[in-house]
Design a protein around this motif. Sequence first.
Motif, PDB file in Angstrom:
ATOM      1  N   UNK A  54      23.447 -46.983 -38.988  1.00 52.07           N
ATOM      2  CA  UNK A  54      22.906 -48.302 -38.634  1.00 52.07           C
ATOM      3  C   UNK A  54      23.829 -49.026 -37.664  1.00 52.07           C
ATOM      4  N   UNK A  55      25.121 -48.950 -37.896  1.00 48.54           N
ATOM      5  CA  UNK A  55      26.073 -49.638 -37.022  1.00 48.54           C
ATOM      6  C   UNK A  55      26.023 -49.070 -35.605  1.00 48.54           C
ATOM      7  N   UNK A  56      25.747 -47.778 -35.504  1.00 51.16           N
ATOM      8  CA  UNK A  56      25.746 -47.122 -34.193  1.00 51.16           C
ATOM      9  C   UNK A  56      24.361 -47.096 -33.550  1.00 51.16           C
ATOM     10  N   UNK A  57      23.397 -47.725 -34.191  1.00 52.60           N
ATOM     11  CA  UNK A  57      22.061 -47.811 -33.612  1.00 52.60           C
ATOM     12  C   UNK A  57      21.308 -46.496 -33.586  1.00 52.60           C
ATOM     13  N   UNK A  58      21.487 -45.667 -34.622  1.00 53.35           N
ATOM     14  CA  UNK A  58      20.841 -44.358 -34.669  1.00 53.35           C
ATOM     15  C   UNK A  58      19.341 -44.473 -34.875  1.00 53.35           C
ATOM     16  N   UNK A  59      18.613 -43.618 -34.200  1.00 52.21           N
ATOM     17  CA  UNK A  59      17.185 -43.451 -34.487  1.00 52.21           C
ATOM     18  C   UNK A  59      16.967 -42.155 -35.260  1.00 52.21           C
ATOM     19  N   UNK A  60      17.970 -41.279 -35.212  1.00 51.94           N
ATOM     20  CA  UNK A  60      17.889 -40.009 -35.940  1.00 51.94           C
ATOM     21  C   UNK A  60      19.275 -39.622 -36.430  1.00 51.94           C
ATOM     22  N   UNK A  61      19.336 -39.137 -37.684  1.00 47.94           N
ATOM     23  CA  UNK A  61      20.584 -38.634 -38.235  1.00 47.94           C
ATOM     24  C   UNK A  61      20.492 -37.119 -38.312  1.00 47.94           C
ATOM     25  N   UNK A  62      21.422 -36.440 -37.649  1.00 48.36           N
ATOM     26  CA  UNK A  62      21.484 -34.981 -37.677  1.00 48.36           C
ATOM     27  C   UNK A  62      22.474 -34.556 -38.755  1.00 48.36           C
ATOM     28  N   UNK A  63      21.957 -33.922 -39.804  1.00 45.45           N
ATOM     29  CA  UNK A  63      22.774 -33.492 -40.930  1.00 45.45           C
ATOM     30  C   UNK A  63      22.975 -31.988 -40.912  1.00 45.45           C
ATOM     31  N   UNK A  64      24.058 -31.532 -41.501  1.00 46.24           N
ATOM     32  CA  UNK A  64      24.216 -30.109 -41.747  1.00 46.24           C
ATOM     33  C   UNK A  64      23.176 -29.658 -42.753  1.00 46.24           C
ATOM     34  N   UNK A  65      22.877 -28.374 -42.788  1.00 49.61           N
ATOM     35  CA  UNK A  65      21.834 -27.867 -43.676  1.00 49.61           C
ATOM     36  C   UNK A  65      22.147 -28.148 -45.135  1.00 49.61           C
ATOM     37  N   UNK A  66      23.424 -28.212 -45.495  1.00 50.27           N
ATOM     38  CA  UNK A  66      23.798 -28.477 -46.886  1.00 50.27           C
ATOM     39  C   UNK A  66      23.445 -29.894 -47.311  1.00 50.27           C
ATOM     40  N   UNK A  67      23.149 -30.766 -46.349  1.00 48.69           N
ATOM     41  CA  UNK A  67      22.752 -32.130 -46.677  1.00 48.69           C
ATOM     42  C   UNK A  67      21.479 -32.188 -47.495  1.00 48.69           C
ATOM     43  N   UNK A  68      20.667 -31.116 -47.444  1.00 52.74           N
ATOM     44  CA  UNK A  68      19.448 -31.078 -48.240  1.00 52.74           C
ATOM     45  C   UNK A  68      19.738 -31.149 -49.737  1.00 52.74           C
ATOM     46  N   UNK A  69      20.971 -30.801 -50.109  1.00 58.87           N
ATOM     47  CA  UNK A  69      21.345 -30.769 -51.524  1.00 58.87           C
ATOM     48  C   UNK A  69      21.762 -32.135 -52.064  1.00 58.87           C
ATOM     49  N   UNK A  70      22.113 -33.064 -51.192  1.00 62.47           N
ATOM     50  CA  UNK A  70      22.635 -34.339 -51.692  1.00 62.47           C
ATOM     51  C   UNK A  70      22.105 -35.585 -50.983  1.00 62.47           C
ATOM     52  N   UNK A  71      21.566 -35.428 -49.799  1.00 66.10           N
ATOM     53  CA  UNK A  71      21.168 -36.601 -49.017  1.00 66.10           C
ATOM     54  C   UNK A  71      19.929 -37.275 -49.608  1.00 66.10           C
ATOM     55  N   UNK A  72      19.993 -38.593 -49.743  1.00 63.97           N
ATOM     56  CA  UNK A  72      18.840 -39.370 -50.209  1.00 63.97           C
ATOM     57  C   UNK A  72      18.040 -39.792 -48.975  1.00 63.97           C
ATOM     58  N   UNK A  73      17.123 -38.940 -48.571  1.00 66.96           N
ATOM     59  CA  UNK A  73      16.377 -39.162 -47.340  1.00 66.96           C
ATOM     60  C   UNK A  73      15.577 -40.458 -47.353  1.00 66.96           C
TER      61      UNK A  73
END
Length: 239
Positions: free
Chosen positions: A159-178
């Motif tokens: 949010x601070x950097x004005x992102x429109x998309x967050x690129x996560x590593x594949x392992x983010x599927x295990x913990x990221x609260x989308x």
Amino acid sequence: MTSRVVSIHQPECFPWLGFIDKAAQADVFVILDDAQYSKNYFNNRNKVRTSQGWSWLTIPIETAGKAEQTFAEAKMGEDGWRRKHLATWTQSYGAAQFGPRYLPFINDLYSRPLAKLGEFNTAAILWLFEQFEVKAKIETSSKLGCAGTATDKLLSICQKLGATEYLSGISGKEYLEESKFKDAGIAVRYQDFHHPIYTQRFEPFIPALSSFDLLFNHGPEASRILRDPSFPRLTEIFT
């Protein structure tokens, strides 16, 4: 609204090609240097190719009584590891095609008066980004002042950097609260990295080594090899 891809990663030690690929896909890449340091994994070590297979290059870290330290706070030990590392780099890559081109940087890096792991790793990362022609703007999380942990921390940075998309590593599927990103209007994409197969100094080919391995063997062609979709690649997805 102009799209803006942000990716975030801890400052790995001599990072592998997947790390470089992730940064190369971003508009802004954040080095998460205020994340809590955890021993081993790829935080203070990585693999290099040797005539016998591969070998760890491990940086000793002072951990006694410092369970909660960050990468920026973690202090490297002083037990002769630099000399041992340099011997391994030279034995492994001194006779590689581009050994004379890149070993001077390795020697310079180890000679710098750096005491903290975050500083050391970041110095190597920034140099690798230059060699692999990574165009992303580089930020360090410790200078952004974003609070929170886990998903909340990542979202705050985006949010601070004005992102429109967050690129996560594949392992983010295990913990990221989308759902938190969705509520904030930020899309989430997971990296789909297939490791290139290239000629190494020794056979057979071993993937997931430090990115330096590709540089020592292929020099300026390393950037093209990493990006060219027509280049031979392993079928499995690495994390």
